[in-house]
Design a protein around this motif. Structure first.
Motif, short mmCIF file in Angstrom:
data_model
loop_
_atom_site.label_atom_id
_atom_site.label_comp_id
_atom_site.label_asym_id
_atom_site.label_seq_id
_atom_site.Cartn_x
_atom_site.Cartn_y
_atom_site.Cartn_z
N ASP A 174 0.46 -1.18 0.08
CA ASP A 174 0.13 0.44 0.34
C ASP A 174 0.98 1.43 0.03
N LYS A 175 0.38 2.35 -0.98
CA LYS A 175 1.45 3.39 -1.14
C LYS A 175 1.19 3.93 0.34
N ALA A 176 1.08 4.12 1.48
CA ALA A 176 1.07 4.93 2.42
C ALA A 176 2.11 4.04 3.35
N ILE A 177 2.63 2.26 3.85
CA ILE A 177 3.17 1.61 4.12
C ILE A 177 4.77 1.91 2.97
N LYS A 178 4.66 2.30 1.81
CA LYS A 178 5.58 2.56 0.54
C LYS A 178 6.09 4.21 1.67
N LYS A 179 5.45 4.89 1.87
CA LYS A 179 5.67 6.40 1.84
C LYS A 179 6.91 6.54 3.25
N LEU A 180 6.27 5.94 4.08
CA LEU A 180 7.43 5.30 5.66
C LEU A 180 8.41 4.47 5.05
N GLY A 271 7.44 11.22 15.13
CA GLY A 271 7.15 12.70 14.64
C GLY A 271 8.69 13.51 15.55
N ALA A 272 9.05 11.65 16.30
CA ALA A 272 10.58 12.69 16.64
C ALA A 272 11.48 11.78 15.36
N SER A 273 12.96 12.61 16.21
CA SER A 273 14.22 12.42 14.41
C SER A 273 14.12 11.75 13.83
N THR A 274 13.76 10.62 14.55
CA THR A 274 14.17 9.21 13.80
C THR A 274 12.62 7.90 14.30
N ALA A 309 8.40 12.24 22.10
CA ALA A 309 10.37 12.82 22.68
C ALA A 309 11.04 12.03 21.68
N ASP A 310 12.34 11.99 21.42
CA ASP A 310 13.04 11.42 21.11
C ASP A 310 13.53 10.49 21.66
N GLY A 311 13.54 8.90 21.09
CA GLY A 311 13.89 7.73 22.00
C GLY A 311 12.87 6.74 22.60
N ALA A 312 11.79 8.02 22.54
CA ALA A 312 10.20 7.60 23.60
C ALA A 312 9.49 6.18 22.89
N TYR A 313 9.39 5.36 23.20
CA TYR A 313 8.71 4.27 22.53
C TYR A 313 7.08 4.53 23.12
#
Length: 376
Positions: A174-180, A271-274, A309-313
């Motif tokens: 699906d295009k949504a999964i491809k985009k990510l 939405g965090a840096s990674t 927050a970065d690194g927060a699951y």
């Protein structure tokens, strides 16, 4: 989010929290899974630092399957120190555990969701002169586990997961999964989404994440029972893990301790840096920002499922042990306090990190110990 009782926590406990069924204790006998011990009983076991005191008899457990692996580890160690106590445990799910507790079948229950007001009211019939309270004991990440040949790394976000589990996205390309996942070779394989068939706190926490991050895509009220249509179901976390292992193109949500032996886990784009991996350390970062929302001796927590927050699951849960603050049965009170004291102590909490559970904040853990010492 910050802890609203006293100051923001400054440290995490060395202990980790467990995940799977809720432990419950009873004076009645049971012929379910039991654990004996061959070592002599004593009021204090110096080697293990476990205070048995007057603990004896049979303890019946029922509830969250999330903490089942932790309960099993705790049971073995505790029983070696306190041979006069036999622990029987049923990981039948959070809903079953709360029901058993409020029917007076167990002295303890385990739930991945805090008691609702009507459940607290019902508990007063069992807890003479008191009520059921929530004690956060174990926690950790809810991993999104999948089985897709040729795709060893996968990133998804809240809206995409909501559409997958609501049967709006039905193929892996699906295009949504491809985009990510622009660099992944995604097949046109049909997605087989699995959810819990039983009432589950894991379902409750997973759908809270979907509501917090994809409100426009996830229109369901949420709760322990799965509400979306479509998909396939299985009993308990172990049942989900087993189904995904043997089903190509499948995906589900389970505690991290079940996402092993061939299962791969999704990294979450918050939405965090990674994107954030499902690890105990990353879950701890999210749980550390929880706030206490319970009143009195109740220590129910509120988690921030929409953290960036970065690194927060973000997809986490905390398993509560539910017990009467007052009105516990006299013939199980000593065992109840002894076992809970061990679970909440450094030895009990510290034994769980290798099982895939995240630590409880030190300030909250201190409140749990204080509350356990005062139950009657």
């Amino acid at each position: 989010m910050k802890l609203q009782r006293k100051n923001r926590l400054r440290a995490l406990s060395l202990g980790a929290l467990a995940v799977s069924g809720a432990l419950a204790l009873t004076a009645c006998g049971s012929d379910d899974t039991d654990s004996g011990s061959s070592s002599p009983s004593s009021s204090s076991n110096a080697k293990n630092n476990i205070e048995c005191k007057d603990a004896k008899g049979q303890l019946l457990g029922n509830g969250s399957s999330a903490q089942a692996n932790a309960i099993d580890a705790w049971r073995q160690t505790f029983s070696q120190a306190c041979s006069g106590v036999q622990i029987n445990y049923k990981p039948e799910g959070s809903g079953a555990g709360v029901t058993a507790f409020n029917q007076g079948q167990v002295a303890f229950a385990g739930s991945d969701s805090a008691l609702k007001p009507e459940e607290v009211a019902a508990s007063k019939k069992v807890c003479k002169g008191g009520q059921g309270i929530d004690l956060p004991m174990v926690g950790g990440p809810i991993a999104v586990a999948y089985n897709l040949d040729g795709v060893d790394s996968l990133v998804l976000d809240g809206p995409t997961l909501a559409k997958i589990f609501d049967s709006k996205i039905t193929t892996w390309n699906d295009k949504a999964i491809k985009k990510l996942n622009p660099d992944a070779k995604l097949p046109a394989t049909k997605i087989q989404a699995f959810h819990r068939s039983d009432e589950s706190g894991t379902t409750d926490n997973f759908t809270k994440y979907l509501k917090a991050t994809a409100a426009s895509d996830w229109k369901y009220e949420g709760g322990k029972a799965w509400q979306a249509k479509g998909g396939q179901s299985a009993q308990g976390s172990s049942g989900l893990a087993q189904q995904v292992k043997q089903t190509a193109g499948s995906i589900t949500y389970v505690e991290l301790s079940y996402a092993k032996d061939g299962l791969k886990t999704v990294d979450i784009d918050t939405g965090a840096s990674t994107p954030v991996k499902a690890t105990t350390d990353n879950a701890s970062k999210a749980i550390a920002d929880a706030k206490v929302v319970g009143t009195g001796k109740d220590l129910a927590l509120e988690l921030n499922y929409a953290t960036k927050a970065d690194g927060a699951y973000p997809i986490t849960l905390v398993t509560y042990e539910i017990v009467c603050d007052k009105g516990n049965k006299s013939d199980t009170l000593a065992a109840t306090k002894s076992f809970l004291t061990y679970m909440a102590g450094e030895q009990g909490q510290g034994a769980l990190a290798e099982l895939g559970y995240a630590p409880i904040p030190a300030e909250i853990n201190a409140k749990v110990r204080e509350t356990v010492a005062g139950i009657s």
